[in-house]
Design a protein around this motif. Structure first.
Motif, PDB file in Angstrom:
ATOM      1  N   GLY A 119      -5.994  -3.671  10.116  1.00 37.93           N
ATOM      2  CA  GLY A 119      -5.291  -4.002   8.877  1.00 37.93           C
ATOM      3  C   GLY A 119      -5.762  -5.326   8.299  1.00 37.93           C
ATOM      4  O   GLY A 119      -5.998  -5.441   7.082  1.00 37.93           O
ATOM      5  N   ARG A 120      -5.927  -6.330   9.156  1.00 42.01           N
ATOM      6  CA  ARG A 120      -6.402  -7.646   8.692  1.00 42.01           C
ATOM      7  C   ARG A 120      -7.817  -7.531   8.142  1.00 42.01           C
ATOM      8  O   ARG A 120      -8.143  -8.103   7.097  1.00 42.01           O
ATOM      9  CB  ARG A 120      -6.383  -8.657   9.844  1.00 42.01           C
ATOM     10  CG  ARG A 120      -5.009  -9.107  10.270  1.00 42.01           C
ATOM     11  CD  ARG A 120      -5.095 -10.388  11.107  1.00 42.01           C
ATOM     12  NE  ARG A 120      -6.034 -10.263  12.216  1.00 42.01           N
ATOM     13  CZ  ARG A 120      -5.704  -9.854  13.443  1.00 42.01           C
ATOM     14  NH1 ARG A 120      -4.443  -9.512  13.703  1.00 42.01           N
ATOM     15  NH2 ARG A 120      -6.616  -9.771  14.396  1.00 42.01           N
ATOM     16  N   TYR A 121      -8.651  -6.770   8.829  1.00 40.08           N
ATOM     17  CA  TYR A 121     -10.049  -6.641   8.419  1.00 40.08           C
ATOM     18  C   TYR A 121     -10.157  -5.954   7.058  1.00 40.08           C
ATOM     19  O   TYR A 121     -10.886  -6.417   6.166  1.00 40.08           O
ATOM     20  CB  TYR A 121     -10.828  -5.855   9.478  1.00 40.08           C
ATOM     21  CG  TYR A 121     -12.312  -5.843   9.229  1.00 40.08           C
ATOM     22  CD1 TYR A 121     -13.109  -6.905   9.637  1.00 40.08           C
ATOM     23  CD2 TYR A 121     -12.915  -4.770   8.572  1.00 40.08           C
ATOM     24  CE1 TYR A 121     -14.481  -6.906   9.404  1.00 40.08           C
ATOM     25  CE2 TYR A 121     -14.284  -4.763   8.334  1.00 40.08           C
ATOM     26  CZ  TYR A 121     -15.061  -5.835   8.752  1.00 40.08           C
ATOM     27  OH  TYR A 121     -16.408  -5.830   8.505  1.00 40.08           O
ATOM     28  N   LEU A 122      -9.424  -4.859   6.887  1.00 44.64           N
ATOM     29  CA  LEU A 122      -9.492  -4.129   5.617  1.00 44.64           C
ATOM     30  C   LEU A 122      -8.914  -4.960   4.473  1.00 44.64           C
ATOM     31  O   LEU A 122      -9.385  -4.875   3.333  1.00 44.64           O
ATOM     32  CB  LEU A 122      -8.747  -2.800   5.733  1.00 44.64           C
ATOM     33  CG  LEU A 122      -9.308  -1.780   6.737  1.00 44.64           C
ATOM     34  CD1 LEU A 122      -8.500  -0.491   6.693  1.00 44.64           C
ATOM     35  CD2 LEU A 122     -10.787  -1.482   6.470  1.00 44.64           C
ATOM     36  N   SER A 123      -7.911  -5.775   4.761  1.00 49.10           N
ATOM     37  CA  SER A 123      -7.277  -6.595   3.718  1.00 49.10           C
ATOM     38  C   SER A 123      -8.168  -7.745   3.275  1.00 49.10           C
ATOM     39  O   SER A 123      -7.972  -8.296   2.189  1.00 49.10           O
ATOM     40  CB  SER A 123      -5.951  -7.168   4.226  1.00 49.10           C
ATOM     41  OG  SER A 123      -5.045  -6.140   4.549  1.00 49.10           O
ATOM     42  N   LEU A 141      -2.549   4.400  10.059  1.00 48.01           N
ATOM     43  CA  LEU A 141      -3.711   4.177   9.190  1.00 48.01           C
ATOM     44  C   LEU A 141      -3.460   4.487   7.714  1.00 48.01           C
ATOM     45  O   LEU A 141      -3.880   3.711   6.847  1.00 48.01           O
ATOM     46  CB  LEU A 141      -4.919   4.975   9.700  1.00 48.01           C
ATOM     47  CG  LEU A 141      -5.629   4.395  10.925  1.00 48.01           C
ATOM     48  CD1 LEU A 141      -6.715   5.342  11.414  1.00 48.01           C
ATOM     49  CD2 LEU A 141      -6.233   3.027  10.612  1.00 48.01           C
ATOM     50  N   PRO A 142      -2.805   5.617   7.355  1.00 45.80           N
ATOM     51  CA  PRO A 142      -2.560   5.855   5.927  1.00 45.80           C
ATOM     52  C   PRO A 142      -1.742   4.745   5.284  1.00 45.80           C
ATOM     53  O   PRO A 142      -2.018   4.340   4.142  1.00 45.80           O
ATOM     54  CB  PRO A 142      -1.788   7.188   5.920  1.00 45.80           C
ATOM     55  CG  PRO A 142      -2.202   7.861   7.189  1.00 45.80           C
ATOM     56  CD  PRO A 142      -2.360   6.755   8.183  1.00 45.80           C
ATOM     57  N   GLY A 143      -0.748   4.227   5.999  1.00 46.31           N
ATOM     58  CA  GLY A 143       0.056   3.130   5.473  1.00 46.31           C
ATOM     59  C   GLY A 143      -0.760   1.864   5.305  1.00 46.31           C
ATOM     60  O   GLY A 143      -0.596   1.130   4.320  1.00 46.31           O
ATOM     61  N   ILE A 144      -1.657   1.599   6.249  1.00 42.48           N
ATOM     62  CA  ILE A 144      -2.526   0.429   6.152  1.00 42.48           C
ATOM     63  C   ILE A 144      -3.423   0.540   4.917  1.00 42.48           C
ATOM     64  O   ILE A 144      -3.565  -0.406   4.143  1.00 42.48           O
ATOM     65  CB  ILE A 144      -3.385   0.295   7.436  1.00 42.48           C
ATOM     66  CG1 ILE A 144      -2.493  -0.095   8.619  1.00 42.48           C
ATOM     67  CG2 ILE A 144      -4.496  -0.730   7.241  1.00 42.48           C
ATOM     68  CD1 ILE A 144      -3.204  -0.057   9.960  1.00 42.48           C
ATOM     69  N   ALA A 145      -4.011   1.727   4.719  1.00 44.69           N
ATOM     70  CA  ALA A 145      -4.881   1.933   3.547  1.00 44.69           C
ATOM     71  C   ALA A 145      -4.095   1.736   2.258  1.00 44.69           C
ATOM     72  O   ALA A 145      -4.576   1.119   1.306  1.00 44.69           O
ATOM     73  CB  ALA A 145      -5.494   3.331   3.593  1.00 44.69           C
ATOM     74  N   SER A 146      -2.872   2.249   2.234  1.00 48.01           N
ATOM     75  CA  SER A 146      -2.036   2.131   1.038  1.00 48.01           C
ATOM     76  C   SER A 146      -1.692   0.675   0.738  1.00 48.01           C
ATOM     77  O   SER A 146      -1.769   0.229  -0.411  1.00 48.01           O
ATOM     78  CB  SER A 146      -0.760   2.963   1.222  1.00 48.01           C
ATOM     79  OG  SER A 146       0.078   2.838   0.118  1.00 48.01           O
ATOM     80  N   LEU A 150      -7.046  -0.275  -0.682  1.00 47.56           N
ATOM     81  CA  LEU A 150      -8.449   0.100  -0.513  1.00 47.56           C
ATOM     82  C   LEU A 150      -8.632   1.598  -0.767  1.00 47.56           C
ATOM     83  O   LEU A 150      -7.866   2.406  -0.250  1.00 47.56           O
ATOM     84  CB  LEU A 150      -8.876  -0.232   0.922  1.00 47.56           C
ATOM     85  CG  LEU A 150     -10.360  -0.363   1.229  1.00 47.56           C
ATOM     86  CD1 LEU A 150     -10.951  -1.563   0.490  1.00 47.56           C
ATOM     87  CD2 LEU A 150     -10.553  -0.521   2.732  1.00 47.56           C
ATOM     88  N   PRO A 151      -9.626   2.001  -1.560  1.00 43.23           N
ATOM     89  CA  PRO A 151      -9.891   3.434  -1.737  1.00 43.23           C
ATOM     90  C   PRO A 151     -10.163   4.088  -0.382  1.00 43.23           C
ATOM     91  O   PRO A 151     -10.890   3.527   0.439  1.00 43.23           O
ATOM     92  CB  PRO A 151     -11.143   3.465  -2.619  1.00 43.23           C
ATOM     93  CG  PRO A 151     -11.159   2.138  -3.321  1.00 43.23           C
ATOM     94  CD  PRO A 151     -10.577   1.166  -2.342  1.00 43.23           C
ATOM     95  N   ALA A 152      -9.560   5.256  -0.148  1.00 38.72           N
ATOM     96  CA  ALA A 152      -9.705   5.908   1.157  1.00 38.72           C
ATOM     97  C   ALA A 152      -9.797   7.418   0.991  1.00 38.72           C
ATOM     98  O   ALA A 152      -9.219   7.990   0.059  1.00 38.72           O
ATOM     99  CB  ALA A 152      -8.533   5.553   2.064  1.00 38.72           C
TER     100      ALA A 152
END
Length: 347
Positions: A119-123, A141-146, A150-152
Motif C-alpha cells: 500500500g505504501r509503495y503504490l501510494s 488489494l482491491p481496497g488498496i488500489a481504490s 491507481l489504475p488497476a
C-alpha cells in the motif's frame, strides 16, 4: 573535429541531427501526440544513431509517468514459481508491456504485513498502474488500489463485496463454469457415471465457478452434490495427490475425476498409479488449464484449455488503455475468454 558522439547526446543534439525543433524531439521521446509519422520516424532514427538515452527523472516530471507497471500476485513465491500458470500469464503481460516500452515490477505476497508495504509503495507514485491476480476472498488489494487511485486491472472474476456495483472495474477471466461443464460432459459421453471433483480453494472465484460448472453438467445444485465425490485441493500437485487419496477412501467405486487444474490432475495421476489403478481404463482423468506439462504426463492429460498467456496480454492491454498509452484503443471493458476441451489419452 566535433561529431555528434563526442559527448552524451542531448535533446538539442537529437533535434539538430533530425532537423526538427527541441520541442518536437521532446514530444516524440515522451510519447506525445500531434507529430507526423514521417517526423516521428526521423527523430527515432536520430535517437538510435546518436545513442540518446532519455533522463527518466526529467521525463517523469514532464509526463507524470514512471514507465513502470506493478504486477501483484496474491500468492507466496513457493507457489508462484512452482506453477507454470503464473509463468504463462507473466509472459503475456511482459510482452505487451515491452511493446509499449514499459517495465514490469513483480510483487509477491508472503505474509499479511506485506499488504501495508505494498500500500505504501503504490501510494508513493512509483508505478503508473497495477495488475493484480490470484486474489482470495476478502483480499485487501482491491481496497488498496481504490484508496491510492491507481489504475488497476484484475485477473479473475471479482468476488469481493461491492465489486458487482462498480461500473469502472476491469478484469480478465476465462469461462470457468463453461469449461468445467465441458469437462464433465465429456466424461459422461465416455460412459462414466461416478464422476468426482478435485477443486481449488473456494475463496477464489475460479474454483467456485468450476464447482458450479461440475454441478451444472450433473444436473444438480451445489447443495445436492455428493460430498463423497468432492475433495478440496489447493491448486498444487501435492494437493491433488492428497485429494485423490481421500476420494478413493470415500468413493472407491468412482470411475472418473475432474481436477480443477492440471497440477492437481498430475497429483491425482500419481496417486492412481501408486494404487495400481489404470488411467483411463479404471479411472478417467480430466484437468484444467492445458499448460505445457499436460501433454507430457503419462498418459497425456485431457484438459480444458484457457489461453493463459493471452489473458495476461489482454490484462496489460486494458491497463495501458486506461492510462492512455494505447492510442485509438476501444474503451476498456471486462473480458471473458472462451474455454475449450482438449482430448488426450487420460479419458
Amino acid at each position: 573535429m566535433h561529431t555528434f558522439r563526442d559527448s552524451r547526446p542531448t535533446l538539442e543534439a537529437v533535434a539538430a541531427h533530425a532537423g526538427v525543433s527541441r520541442a518536437t524531439v521532446s514530444r516524440v521521446v515522451n510519447g506525445g501526440a500531434n507529430v507526423r509519422a514521417e517526423v516521428r520516424e526521423k527523430v527515432r532514427q536520430s535517437v538510435e544513431e546518436l545513442g540518446y538515452v532519455p533522463n527518466n527523472a526529467a521525463r517523469t516530471l514532464v509526463t507524470r509517468r514512471t514507465g513502470a507497471i506493478a504486477v501483484i500476485i496474491a500468492e507466496p513465491e513457493r507457489r508462484v514459481f512452482a506453477d507454470p500458470f503464473f509463468a504463462q500469464q507473466l509472459r503475456g503481460i511482459s510482452r505487451e508491456l515491452s511493446d509499449s516500452d514499459m517495465q514490469l515490477l513483480l510483487i509477491l505476497l508472503e505474509q499479511q504485513k506485506d499488504y501495508e508495504r505494498i500500500g505504501r509503495y503504490l501510494s508513493a507514485g512509483h508505478v503508473d498502474g497495477a495488475l493484480m491476480f490470484s486474489l482470495h476472498g476478502d483480499d485487501p488489494l482491491p481496497g488498496i488500489a481504490s484508496r491510492t487511485g491507481l489504475p488497476a486491472v484484475f485477473g479473475g472474476r471479482p468476488g469481493w463485496p461491492g465489486a458487482e456495483d462498480d461500473p469502472g472495474l476491469l478484469y480478465v477471466d476465462t469461462d470457468n463454469r463453461g469449461g468445467a461443464r465441458q469437462a464433465v460432459a465429456h466424461l459422461q459421453e465416455r460412459g462414466r457415471s461416478r464422476i468426482a471433483l478435485i477443486n481449488g480453494p473456494l475463496d477464489q472465484t475460479s474454483a467456485l465457478d468450476r464447482l458450479y460448472g461440475y454441478c451444472d453438467a450433473l444436473g444438480i445444485t451445489v447443495h445436492e452434490k455428493d460430498p463423497a465425490l468432492v475433495a478440496q485441493g489447493d491448486f498444487t500437485a501435492g494437493g491433488g495427490e492428497r485429494a485423490m487419496a481421500e476420494l478413493l477412501r470415500s468413493a472407491p467405486d468412482l470411475d472418473a475425476v475432474f481436477a480443477a487444474n492440471d497440477l492437481m490432475a498430475s497429483g491425482a495421476l500419481r496417486t492412481l498409479r501408486t494404487r495400481g489403478l489404470r488411467v483411463p481404463q479404471d479411472v478417467a482423468v480430466v484437468g484444467y488449464d492445458d499448460l505445457e506439462p499436460a501433454a507430457w504426463s503419462e498418459p497425456a492429460l485431457t484438459t480444458v484449455r484457457q489461453d493463459v498467456e493471452g489473458m495476461g496480454r489482454i490484462m496489460a492491454e486494458l491497463l495501458l488503455g486506461r492510462i492512455g498509452l494505447k492510442p485509438g484503443a476501444a474503451a476498456p471493458a471486462p473480458v471473458v475468454t472462451p474455454a475449450s476441451l482438449v482430448v488426450r489419452d487420460s479419458s
